[in-house]
Write a protein that holds these residues in place. Sequence first.
Motif, short mmCIF file in Angstrom:
data_model
loop_
_atom_site.label_atom_id
_atom_site.label_comp_id
_atom_site.label_asym_id
_atom_site.label_seq_id
_atom_site.Cartn_x
_atom_site.Cartn_y
_atom_site.Cartn_z
N ARG A 99 0.83 -1.21 0.00
CA ARG A 99 0.00 0.00 0.00
C ARG A 99 0.86 1.26 0.00
NH1 ARG A 99 -4.49 1.94 4.36
NH2 ARG A 99 -5.03 3.84 3.27
N ASN A 105 -1.85 5.48 -5.20
CA ASN A 105 -2.80 5.45 -4.09
C ASN A 105 -3.19 6.88 -3.71
OD1 ASN A 105 -4.24 5.06 -1.74
ND2 ASN A 105 -2.72 3.76 -0.77
N PRO A 106 -4.47 7.22 -3.81
CA PRO A 106 -4.89 8.58 -3.46
C PRO A 106 -4.94 8.83 -1.96
CG PRO A 106 -6.79 7.28 -4.08
CD PRO A 106 -5.58 6.41 -4.30
N ASP A 107 -4.72 7.79 -1.15
CA ASP A 107 -4.80 7.92 0.30
C ASP A 107 -3.58 7.25 0.93
OD1 ASP A 107 -5.77 8.49 2.83
OD2 ASP A 107 -6.96 6.67 2.92
N PRO A 108 -2.39 7.82 0.74
CA PRO A 108 -1.19 7.19 1.29
C PRO A 108 -1.24 7.11 2.82
CG PRO A 108 -0.64 9.08 -0.09
CD PRO A 108 -2.12 9.06 0.06
N LEU A 109 -0.56 6.13 3.36
CA LEU A 109 -0.49 5.99 4.81
C LEU A 109 0.42 7.06 5.40
CD1 LEU A 109 -0.16 2.12 5.07
CD2 LEU A 109 -2.16 3.50 5.63
N ALA A 110 0.13 7.42 6.63
CA ALA A 110 0.93 8.43 7.32
C ALA A 110 2.38 7.98 7.44
CB ALA A 110 0.34 8.69 8.70
N VAL A 144 3.90 9.90 -0.96
CA VAL A 144 2.68 10.65 -1.25
C VAL A 144 2.18 10.22 -2.63
CG1 VAL A 144 3.31 12.60 0.23
CG2 VAL A 144 3.95 12.62 -2.19
N THR A 145 0.95 10.59 -2.95
CA THR A 145 0.41 10.26 -4.26
C THR A 145 1.32 10.82 -5.35
OG1 THR A 145 -1.83 10.31 -3.35
CG2 THR A 145 -1.61 10.45 -5.75
#
Length: 156
Positions: A99, A105-110, A144-145
């Motif tokens: 991931r 990915n438009p919602d990268p992990l912190a 980041v995206t």
Amino acid sequence: MTAELRGTWLYDAHVDLGTPIMVGPTPEGVRAIFPVTGGRLEGPRLKGRFLPHGGDWARIRGDGSIVLDVRALVEADDGALIHLTYGGRLVIPAEIQARVLDLANPDPLAGDRYYFRTLPLFETASPGHAWLNGICAVGVGRVVTGGVAYRVYAID
């Protein structure tokens, strides 16, 4: 007595990366090249853009950690060219690695879910940016995206 390590914020960067070129498994690990396609950096003494003339010759080790080997070219807002190189480490827990590394990915992990540090060095012929030639820096990164982002500190 040794001096304490201190740093001063140098800039924030967003580096746009293209589709990785998978070289594949080598004796040194799995080699993947991530081309730099653009991006921007902004800080109190340095502002500019990443030119599409660089990349990360990353190596994924047997333990899953990633060894960074980045070479990039920055054009400062005043037109000066700055050659930027850095190594570093990206260590992502196995359960979130796919991931995190999905740049679409438009919602990268912190970024606090994994370890991402760089060690930038600079080279320039510009008299106005010559101070960069004599410093070491540390970057704290996150995926980041569309690429990666860093907050970079000059080590005092």
